[in-house]
Structure formats: C-alpha cells, structure tokens
Design a protein around this motif. Structure first.
Motif, PDB file in Angstrom:
ATOM      1  N   ARG A  87      44.306  36.082  42.775  1.00  0.00           N
ATOM      2  CA  ARG A  87      43.537  35.198  43.664  1.00  0.00           C
ATOM      3  C   ARG A  87      42.107  35.701  43.845  1.00  0.00           C
ATOM      4  O   ARG A  87      41.153  34.920  43.845  1.00  0.00           O
ATOM      5  CB  ARG A  87      44.204  35.086  45.033  1.00  0.00           C
ATOM      6  N   ALA A  88      41.955  37.000  44.009  1.00  0.00           N
ATOM      7  CA  ALA A  88      40.622  37.559  44.227  1.00  0.00           C
ATOM      8  C   ALA A  88      39.724  37.333  43.012  1.00  0.00           C
ATOM      9  O   ALA A  88      38.568  36.921  43.154  1.00  0.00           O
ATOM     10  CB  ALA A  88      40.714  39.043  44.551  1.00  0.00           C
ATOM     11  N   ARG A  89      40.237  37.582  41.820  1.00  0.00           N
ATOM     12  CA  ARG A  89      39.426  37.399  40.611  1.00  0.00           C
ATOM     13  C   ARG A  89      39.123  35.916  40.372  1.00  0.00           C
ATOM     14  O   ARG A  89      38.019  35.560  39.971  1.00  0.00           O
ATOM     15  CB  ARG A  89      40.135  37.961  39.377  1.00  0.00           C
ATOM     16  N   PHE A  90      40.119  35.044  40.621  1.00  0.00           N
ATOM     17  CA  PHE A  90      39.901  33.611  40.469  1.00  0.00           C
ATOM     18  C   PHE A  90      38.827  33.165  41.461  1.00  0.00           C
ATOM     19  O   PHE A  90      37.934  32.379  41.132  1.00  0.00           O
ATOM     20  CB  PHE A  90      41.219  32.870  40.707  1.00  0.00           C
ATOM     21  N   LEU A 131      47.168  37.501  33.911  1.00  0.00           N
ATOM     22  CA  LEU A 131      46.152  36.480  34.180  1.00  0.00           C
ATOM     23  C   LEU A 131      44.985  37.079  34.968  1.00  0.00           C
ATOM     24  O   LEU A 131      43.819  36.757  34.715  1.00  0.00           O
ATOM     25  CB  LEU A 131      46.757  35.304  34.938  1.00  0.00           C
ATOM     26  N   ALA A 132      45.284  37.935  35.926  1.00  0.00           N
ATOM     27  CA  ALA A 132      44.224  38.582  36.703  1.00  0.00           C
ATOM     28  C   ALA A 132      43.315  39.402  35.791  1.00  0.00           C
ATOM     29  O   ALA A 132      42.086  39.413  35.964  1.00  0.00           O
ATOM     30  CB  ALA A 132      44.826  39.465  37.793  1.00  0.00           C
ATOM     31  N   GLU A 159      36.526  26.144  48.394  1.00  0.00           N
ATOM     32  CA  GLU A 159      36.720  27.509  48.883  1.00  0.00           C
ATOM     33  C   GLU A 159      37.728  28.237  48.003  1.00  0.00           C
ATOM     34  O   GLU A 159      38.617  27.598  47.425  1.00  0.00           O
ATOM     35  CB  GLU A 159      37.253  27.487  50.323  1.00  0.00           C
ATOM     36  N   PRO A 160      37.657  29.550  47.905  1.00  0.00           N
ATOM     37  CA  PRO A 160      38.662  30.288  47.127  1.00  0.00           C
ATOM     38  C   PRO A 160      40.097  29.977  47.571  1.00  0.00           C
ATOM     39  O   PRO A 160      41.005  29.902  46.742  1.00  0.00           O
ATOM     40  CB  PRO A 160      38.303  31.754  47.371  1.00  0.00           C
ATOM     41  N   GLY A 161      40.302  29.754  48.871  1.00  0.00           N
ATOM     42  CA  GLY A 161      41.637  29.412  49.359  1.00  0.00           C
ATOM     43  C   GLY A 161      42.143  28.063  48.852  1.00  0.00           C
ATOM     44  O   GLY A 161      43.344  27.794  48.890  1.00  0.00           O
TER      45      GLY A 161
END
Length: 183
Positions: free
Chosen positions: A126-129, A70-71, A147-149
């Motif tokens: 998570r970083a790419r999303f 997925l990443a 936010e990304p979080g």
C-alpha cells in the motif's frame, strides 16, 4: 525471543507445501481443500497442519508472498522518469497478476475483510502504491482528489471490471481515464 529454527527436512517440507499451495490457490482460490495441497506437495495432511494451523494461515502466507513481490515491483517503478506511466503500468501489472492468480485476486478484492487487514500491514504494498500515486499526481498525470486510501477500492473495482468486460471492449479504460487529470 526468537523462533526455533526448523530442521532441514522440515524447511524443505514447508517450502514444498507453500509451492503447492501457491499453485493450488492460484488455480482454485480459497476453495481448494488442504488434502489437495498436501497431495500436490507430496506430504501428508499432518505435515501441512504442523506448519500451518489452518487453511487461512496457509492462504495468508501464500498471498503475503505475492503481495510482497508486487511491493518490490512498485518500489522499482519509483525511480522511473515518467511517474504517470509508472503508476498506470503498475496498476496494470497488479491486475494482470491478480487475474492469473485467484488467491491474489481474492485477497486484493477483499479490501476491508479480516484477511486483507492481517496480510497487508505486513507488507509495504500500500505504501509503495501510494508513493506511485503521489508521484503521478505531482507530475500532473493523475487527478489530485484521489487519495492513497482510495487505491484498494479502485483496485478492487478495476479487477472486477477486467473480469467482467467483454473480450472486445476495454471497460477498464473508462476507470483509468477517470483517474487521469483533466486537461
């Protein structure tokens, strides 16, 4: 110090166990017994335990592979011209893949559990999303207060909505509409 290299037959057995586990976990989630995975792989239970000391470690290996794929898909979408479409398409891809794979769905929905904390830092999912989110926000397609979080919780909610929605209603659209920037 590097890990010892596995013999060719051990590598093949490990690959067979992972493939069987991926199929079994996709079908049944974490509830599948290790003996069933060994049977599907055509190996003894001892072979499974030699490579994976617990069902949880095998589950993590399988989920890690799915999350890494997925990443990679997210990384590919970072170069798309329409950042809003790339973000929402990726959200849909993650949901579709998770809904077809109980193991991945359980891992993505278990935000905050010990499993997701051990698996996700080893990937750049998570970083790419988060990058997809920031690009979509910069393009004016997604609200600025997300936010990304927040993405893990939003994704868990999106998956739950998708699973619970009646076939003739798209309740997930309400969530995605709520992410869009008001015009």
């Amino acid at each position: 110090m590097s890990k010892p290299t596995l013999r060719a037959d051990a590598r093949r057995n490990r690959a067979r166990v992972l493939a069987a586990a991926q199929e079994a976990f996709a079908d049944e989630g974490l509830a599948v017994p290790l003996d069933e995975i060994a049977r599907r792989a055509g190996v003894g239970a001892g072979t499974v335990y030699r490579h994976f000391p617990s069902k949880e470690s095998l589950f993590e290996a399988v989920v890690l592979d799915g999350v890494e794929r997925l990443a990679e898909q997210a990384r590919e979408r970072l170069s798309e011209d329409d950042a809003g479409r790339a973000f929402f398409d990726f959200l849909e891809i993650v949901a579709e893949q998770a809904l077809l794979n109980k193991a991945l769905c359980e891992a993505l929905e278990s935000a905050g559990s010990g499993l997701s904390k051990r698996v996700e830092p080893a990937t750049d999912f998570r970083a790419r999303f988060g990058e997809l989110l920031r690009r979509a926000q910069a393009a004016g397609a997604v609200r600025d207060d997300v936010e990304p979080g927040d993405l893990t919780g939003l994704l868990a909610g999106y998956l739950a909505i998708r699973r619970q929605s009646p076939a003739n209603r798209s309740l997930s659209r309400i969530l995605t509409d709520g992410l869009r920037r008001a015009t």
